[in-house]
Design an enzyme around this catalytic site. Structure first.
Site, PDB file in Angstrom:
ATOM      1  CG  ASP A  64      -1.708  -1.258   1.424  1.00 13.87           C
ATOM      2  OD1 ASP A  64      -2.145  -1.835   0.415  1.00 13.87           O
ATOM      3  OD2 ASP A  64      -1.903  -1.664   2.585  1.00 13.87           O
ATOM      4  CD  GLU A 273      -8.968  -2.908  -1.008  1.00 17.10           C
ATOM      5  OE1 GLU A 273      -9.459  -2.974   0.137  1.00 17.10           O
ATOM      6  OE2 GLU A 273      -8.213  -3.791  -1.467  1.00 17.10           O
TER       7      GLU A 273
HETATM    8  O1  FUB Z   1      -3.235  -3.574   3.485  1.00 16.07           O
HETATM    9  C1  FUB Z   1      -4.536  -3.820   3.931  1.00 16.07           C
HETATM   10  C2  FUB Z   1      -5.526  -3.511   2.883  1.00 16.07           C
HETATM   11  O2  FUB Z   1      -5.271  -4.297   1.721  1.00 16.07           O
HETATM   12  C3  FUB Z   1      -5.487  -2.104   2.366  1.00 16.07           C
HETATM   13  O3  FUB Z   1      -6.048  -1.186   3.233  1.00 16.07           O
HETATM   14  C4  FUB Z   1      -6.188  -2.285   1.084  1.00 16.07           C
HETATM   15  O4  FUB Z   1      -6.099  -1.204   0.211  1.00 16.07           O
HETATM   16  C5  FUB Z   1      -5.527  -3.531   0.560  1.00 16.07           C
HETATM   17  O5  FUB Z   1      -4.311  -3.256  -0.069  1.00 16.07           O
END
Ligand code: FUB
Length: 370
Positions: A64, A273
């Site tokens: 991320d 997301e």
């Molecule tokens: O790293 C945890 C979660 O996985 C992140 O918040 C999302 O965007 C995905 O990458």
């Protein structure tokens, strides 16, 4: 469908690592691999050649990546993935991260430095578990670290921590940002000085639980036929002190070429997301992950709060279930920071990477095959 590699594609690599190699390390550089780390292992099968780019650091697992240039230097604010043995499920319990490390580099391709623990879960008074994807900002001499973490009731909220240094250590505020929820904060400051936080994530990110404005632990992502508009990411303007929402949380509209909202069933284009906002030649580019179809895509608008019109795919699926990125201009070129699971073959043990982002003359983004 599980948010696991096995549910998506078979692992290309099976390189089990000593847990010690994944724990907090003091400052370390990419050319000093930890003993037993992936960088210290040979590559007899020539698997590195299968990837567009190589991990930026291999002494710890990172994901991320939110990249920024502060005072001419590149800083990366990633998640710090660890092995915890938590079960894999759609709620993302296997992403049970406990601290943040910040990485820096003087230039693309240069030495990467891990600055050690910048913020620890135990030092966030209101936090319960799971430090997920962070972002950072700089204003009036202070660096701000924004992070999603579940509170003690297991509800994701956004926290803010401050430091006089871009690499921390950061001190967390005593309470989460009032009115915040869900995951994946991304902070963009416009040329007029106004800052905005973009956020949200489906499934384990809990965004679907906030559709009525109140938390509903049983709310589904979509109706069985998926014919309703997709759930929108959120945006809120930040206050001058960068620690509060200055106005209401708004839904960020993402429309198709006909001006209609993308549908919940349109899972190759709808927001899932990992939102990110950058500005290029006066246009606002909102990019994000489509989650269960594993794409990074983008939409373009004329205002930082939208509406945005869907334009296309930035990056085809990486190895691993999740895909998450940031886009930043460095010395006149644009780069995308992203992650995959090259080092571990496990979807919860990821490694950050970078590659150049190229555009066509009309500003559209050339799709990357990672
Ligand atoms: O790293 C945890 C979660 O996985 C992140 O918040 C999302 O965007 C995905 O990458």
């Amino acid at each position: 469908m599980l948010r696991t590699l096995a549910a998506c594609r078979p692992a290309l690599l099976a390189a089990p690592l000593a847990l010690a190699a994944c724990q907090s390390q003091p400052t370390q550089t990419a050319d000093q691999p930890a003993a037993g780390s992936p960088a210290a292992q040979a590559d007899p099968a020539g698997t590195k050649a299968k990837y567009l780019s190589q991990p930026l650091i291999s002494s710890i697992y990172t994901a991320d990546p939110s990249a920024h240039v502060f005072n001419g230097k590149i800083y990366i604010y990633p998640s710090h993935d660890i092995e915890t043995g938590m079960p894999e499920n759609d709620k993302g319990d296997h992403f049970a991260m406990r601290d943040y490390h910040i990485l820096s580099m003087d230039s693309i391709g240069g030495k990467v430095t891990d600055h050690g623990v910048a913020l620890d879960l135990k030092d966030i008074p209101w936090a319960g578990r799971q430090l997920w994807a962070p972002d950072a900002a700089f204003k009036n001499g202070t660096y701000y670290l924004y992070f999603p973490v579940k509170d003690k009731q297991d509800v994701f909220r956004m926290g803010v921590a401050t430091s006089q240094s871009p690499t921390g250590p950061f001190k967390a505020d005593a309470t989460p940002i009032a009115g915040s929820y869900s995951i994946d904060p991304a902070v963009f400051t416009d040329t007029d000085g106004k800052s905005y936080m973009y956020f949200g994530g489906l499934w384990g990110g809990q965004l679907q639980r906030w559709q009525t404005g109140k938390y509903d632990a049983n709310a589904p992502e979509k109706k069985p036929d998926g014919s309703e508009p997709a759930i929108s990411p959120r945006v809120a303007q930040l206050s001058a002190d960068m620690k509060h929402f200055a106005g209401p949380v708004q839904e960020l509209k993402i429309l198709d070429e006909a001006g209609k909202p993308l549908l919940a069933s349109d899972n190759k284009r709808r927001f899932f997301e990992g939102g990110w906002l950058h500005k290029y030649q006066g246009k606002y580019y909102f990019s994000y992950s489509t989650g269960d179809t594993h794409l990074l895509v983008y939409a373009v608008g004329d205002s930082p709060t939208g509406p945005f019109t869907y334009k296309g795919v930035i990056m085809n699926p990486v190895e691993g279930w999740t895909t998450h990125h940031s886009i930043v201009e460095i010395k006149g070129k644009w780069y995308i920071f992203y992650h995959d699971t090259q080092l571990s073959g496990k979807t919860w043990l990821r490694n950050v990477k970078v590659t150049e982002l190229k555009r066509n003359p009309d500003g559209s983004i050339v799709t990357i095959n990672p």
